[in-house]
Structures are given as structure tokens and as C-alpha cells.
Scaffold this motif. Sequence first.
Motif, PDB file in Angstrom:
ATOM      1  N   LEU A 194       0.812  -1.222   0.000  1.00  0.00           N
ATOM      2  CA  LEU A 194       0.000   0.000   0.000  1.00  0.00           C
ATOM      3  C   LEU A 194       0.843   1.269   0.000  1.00  0.00           C
ATOM      4  N   ARG A 195       2.169   1.124   0.011  1.00  0.00           N
ATOM      5  CA  ARG A 195       3.058   2.275   0.164  1.00  0.00           C
ATOM      6  C   ARG A 195       2.952   3.260  -1.001  1.00  0.00           C
ATOM      7  N   ALA A 196       3.002   2.741  -2.217  1.00  0.00           N
ATOM      8  CA  ALA A 196       2.975   3.631  -3.379  1.00  0.00           C
ATOM      9  C   ALA A 196       1.692   4.448  -3.406  1.00  0.00           C
ATOM     10  N   GLU A 197       0.562   3.791  -3.169  1.00  0.00           N
ATOM     11  CA  GLU A 197      -0.722   4.494  -3.175  1.00  0.00           C
ATOM     12  C   GLU A 197      -0.747   5.581  -2.106  1.00  0.00           C
ATOM     13  N   ALA A 222       8.301   5.673  -7.741  1.00  0.00           N
ATOM     14  CA  ALA A 222       9.352   4.665  -7.615  1.00  0.00           C
ATOM     15  C   ALA A 222       8.844   3.418  -6.904  1.00  0.00           C
ATOM     16  N   ALA A 223       8.019   3.617  -5.882  1.00  0.00           N
ATOM     17  CA  ALA A 223       7.483   2.473  -5.133  1.00  0.00           C
ATOM     18  C   ALA A 223       6.515   1.658  -5.968  1.00  0.00           C
ATOM     19  N   SER A 224       5.808   2.318  -6.897  1.00  0.00           N
ATOM     20  CA  SER A 224       4.844   1.590  -7.738  1.00  0.00           C
ATOM     21  C   SER A 224       5.562   0.791  -8.817  1.00  0.00           C
ATOM     22  N   GLY A 225       6.623   1.356  -9.385  1.00  0.00           N
ATOM     23  CA  GLY A 225       7.415   0.648 -10.390  1.00  0.00           C
ATOM     24  C   GLY A 225       6.632   0.171 -11.595  1.00  0.00           C
ATOM     25  N   GLY A 226       5.514   0.855 -11.892  1.00  0.00           N
ATOM     26  CA  GLY A 226       4.733   0.456 -13.055  1.00  0.00           C
ATOM     27  C   GLY A 226       3.505  -0.359 -12.730  1.00  0.00           C
ATOM     28  N   THR A 227       3.217  -0.564 -11.429  1.00  0.00           N
ATOM     29  CA  THR A 227       1.992  -1.255 -11.029  1.00  0.00           C
ATOM     30  C   THR A 227       1.010  -0.224 -10.481  1.00  0.00           C
ATOM     31  N   GLY A 228      -0.220  -0.625 -10.268  1.00  0.00           N
ATOM     32  CA  GLY A 228      -1.205   0.304  -9.731  1.00  0.00           C
ATOM     33  C   GLY A 228      -1.688   1.277 -10.796  1.00  0.00           C
ATOM     34  N   GLU A 229      -2.180   2.418 -10.343  1.00  0.00           N
ATOM     35  CA  GLU A 229      -2.726   3.411 -11.266  1.00  0.00           C
ATOM     36  C   GLU A 229      -1.637   3.960 -12.181  1.00  0.00           C
ATOM     37  N   ALA A 230      -2.044   4.254 -13.419  1.00  0.00           N
ATOM     38  CA  ALA A 230      -1.109   4.878 -14.349  1.00  0.00           C
ATOM     39  C   ALA A 230      -0.751   6.271 -13.858  1.00  0.00           C
ATOM     40  N   ALA A 231       0.431   6.727 -14.222  1.00  0.00           N
ATOM     41  CA  ALA A 231       0.885   8.048 -13.795  1.00  0.00           C
ATOM     42  C   ALA A 231      -0.040   9.128 -14.346  1.00  0.00           C
ATOM     43  N   SER A 232      -0.345  10.111 -13.499  1.00  0.00           N
ATOM     44  CA  SER A 232      -1.199  11.220 -13.926  1.00  0.00           C
ATOM     45  C   SER A 232      -0.369  12.253 -14.677  1.00  0.00           C
ATOM     46  N   GLN A 233      -1.071  13.162 -15.334  1.00  0.00           N
ATOM     47  CA  GLN A 233      -0.374  14.243 -16.028  1.00  0.00           C
ATOM     48  C   GLN A 233       0.381  15.127 -15.037  1.00  0.00           C
ATOM     49  N   VAL A 234      -0.193  15.306 -13.847  1.00  0.00           N
ATOM     50  CA  VAL A 234       0.482  16.104 -12.819  1.00  0.00           C
ATOM     51  C   VAL A 234       1.788  15.431 -12.417  1.00  0.00           C
TER      52      VAL A 234
END
Length: 518
Positions: A194-197, A222-234
Motif C-alpha cells: 500500500l506504500r505507493a498508493e 518509484a514504489a509503484s514501479g509500473g503497477t497500480g494506477e497509471a501516472a497522472s499528467q500532474v
Amino acid sequence: MKPTFPLSVLRASALALALAAALPAAHAAIDMPAGVAWQAASADSDIEAAFARAKGEKKPVLLYWGAKWCPPCNQLKATLFNRTDFIAQSQNFVPVMIDGDLPGAQKLGARFKVRGYPTLILFSADGQEITRLPGEADAPRVLKLMQLGLSGGRPIKAVLNDARDGKALKAGEWQLLGYYSWDTDEQQLVSEPLRAELLRRLATRKGVPAETRTRLVLKGLAASGGTGEAASQVERATVAAVLRDPKQARVHMDVLTNQAVDIVHALYRQTGTERDATVAQLQRTLAALQADKTLSRADRTSALIARVNLARIDEPKGSLNPKLDPALLAEVRGLSTRMDREITDGYERQAVITAVGHLLGQAGLWTESDALLKSNLAKSHSPYYLMSQLGSNARKTGRVEESLSWYEQAFAKSEGPATRLQWGGTYFKNLIELTPNDSARIEKLVSQLITEAAADKGAFYERSARSLQRVSDQLVPWGTGANAPVLARLQAQLGGVCAKLDSGERSTCDGLLKAKKG
């Protein structure tokens, strides 16, 4: 030119040296730079004494958890613990050092939920955790964060709870939260999945100072490493702004150098021109950090490692001979030669040469990596670490017998009960995977590890317990058919050890060398 310091700082340094000299002989043997009156702790009584002193003197406690061989620990010794301003600051806290190889140290590790070396925790005098300091950040940054905590910082759990609830935080509290050592959190604040979120959500809170917001975005990606939600424009715009601004890149250099590939994977799920443009800009930013002489040699080496990792981002994972630009290979060779020639401090050598050995391998320069590591064996205070690297090099490049020879030498040379179980476990892993039919050697090694565990009162806690569990996980499935008698003998030996332990340790011991249920 050496910096000059105020007279008050020099006096504080002199006092710290005098206190260190007055420590008992057992404490004088601590493998730490001179200047800070570290109190060694290996039992609960040592910790209680340290906190009693802290209460009496109305001071926080700084706990350092490390090991002699650990490269990042040696980096702290070479760049932070030896600083005159850190030595002076040590008068404002009770410095406690737990070497993971002290008798009983791993049991203390379980008490404080510390595993990864190094971990730095600032406690209030009554034992509440104010923060975990990011040892990977550069020394001046760590000092600033430590000063924030020393100046009446609230427990980090309370700060996080308020942030989650949308309550207002002071700028300094946001800074401690943003720069908290999430990599050594050990799920104290949030579980790792749950860290990246959490980090990405905190970055969207109102009132977050700009620098901390950027930090949270970078660490969250960095913690998500490409998993979870896609990166936002912000988030993409935040990363782009950092890469364009040398000052911001310098502030967040530890994230960029250590987690560049993870950030790229988080920003872009697929290849394409936009991703390529970001990678190219990141390469330029890292090259500037690599050339920044205000950074330590270890940090500059990390920048080049990140550049090599980015250059091979589309190569098959584990590729032994990546296709790299000749100019980049020349930089790798040049840095290797320069670091080996320039470094004179033993702590710095352990931190940097081990990283350069890894760098050469990542670049596919295996022969040069071997040569560097071999030439530094006699110069290292922990040569068994380099021997393990040589074993890894040999295994990756198909030299089986040479690999096992290096792992065996590394185990033989390793020092300290926790380290010996870890290095013995590594030797075992390679032995059982590379020569599974060598039952005599496998039995002899595991028997030795059980004997050494029996003599170590911290063997069934934390790092040591995990070393033994990894051995168990591989030995049990191996111990069938013709190998069943070997496993039976080792189980009997371990049973005798477990029978002598108290209930807390015995439950861990009893679970070893048995097939998992279900």
C-alpha cells in the motif's frame, strides 16, 4: 581546502572525543569513526540504560542499526558519522549503536522492527519513534532532518495519521514525512503493497510544501514501479520539472540515482517517443549528478549505475552482455580506475568499490569487475563481501566450480554470528542449486550452520531467523528419496537445539526443516 568551523563546534568535537575515550573497553572496540560516544547495545538492559539516560538528560535517542560489511553503512561512516557538525550535534542526543553481529543483537532487531542495514531511528526520551532517517540521502540533508526531529518533532505515526485525515501539518512535519525512510519502514506506518498508493495520495493534499510534494511524487512513482494506477499528467509534469531543474535534481538525487528505472516504468507502461525523450533527459540529469563533485563518490557512482541501467532498460532481464554505447563503457572504465586510485578511507572503499564492481558487471565488463574485486580483497576490512560478489560474477558467467569456491571462501572468512548465518546460507543456496548431488558437502554445511545457530542467542530472530528459514525452504524439498536420511539426521540435530530454547525462540526453531502444511 578544509572548511573552518566555529570554536563552539570544535569544543563540542573535543568533548565528544573525550567521552568516547572514556567508554568501557568493550565499547571502544565498536567499528565506528572516532568522535561520537556511541553506546553499544546487544541486550534489553543496554537499551533500558540508554533510555534512562535520555530521560535523565532530557534528550532524544538516535539508534543506528548496521553491520561492519554493509556498503551503505560504510557510506554513513565515511560521509555522516565522521562530520564535525554531526559529532557536535551528538551532544544533543544519546547515540546508540546496534551492530547486527553483537550477541543478542538480532533479538533487539525484532524489538525495534529493524531489518535492513543501515537503519537510523530517532526516538523521544520516552521511546516513541519520531522518525526514521533516510540513510541514502546525502549527509547534509540527513543532518537537517535530524535537527527537525530534535527540535520537538512529534511521533511520525501521529504526523501520518493527521496527514491522512486531511489535517494541517507544519512545514517541518511535512518534510519529515516526505523524507521518511520508507525503505526501512518495515511496515511500521504502512504495509509495503500500500506504500505507493499512500505516497501518491499524500502528494495531492492541500498545504504540502512544493519540495515535499515533489519528493512524495517521486517516491510514490518509484514504489509503484509500473503497477497500480497509471501516472497522472500532474505526476509526469512533476518529474519533467525536476529533470529540467538542476537544483531540484540535486535535492532529490538519491531517488533519481537509486530508482531511475522504476520511475520510468511508472511513468510509461509502453515504449514510445515520449518515453524515449524522458529517458534521454534523465540520462542528461544523471550525467550532471555524476559530475557534481559536491556529491560523495558513492552517490556519483550510483548516478552512473543508474545511467547504465537506463541504457539497458529494453535489454532482456539478466542480460550478461548488454549493447551499450562505447562512450558509456569508457565512462564506466574511467570511473572504476579513478575510484580505485583516489579512495584512501577504508569505510569509503567498502562502500564504493563494491558498487563499482557491480557497475562493471551491469555493463558486461565481467573480467574487469573480477580484477577490481580481487585487487581489493587485501584492502577491504570485510573481504568476504567482495568474495560473494566474485562468486556471483562467476555463477552468472557459467563458472560453476569457481563460483562455489568463492562462496565457500566468503563463508569461511565471514565474521559475526548473524553474518556467518547469512553468508553460510548464501553458500548453501548456491551449493544445493549448482551441485544438488553433493549430499556430503550439503550435510556438512547445514550441520555447521545448526551448530553455530545453537551458540548464538539471537539466531532465531530477524535476519538470522530468515537466513535459517531460507535454508530450510530449499533443504526440505531436496531431502526426499535418497537424500531423506540426510534430512532426518539434520532434523534430529536441530531438534536437540530447539529443545533447549525458551518458548519464544522455540516456536521459530521448531518450524524449521519441516514441510509446510497446506
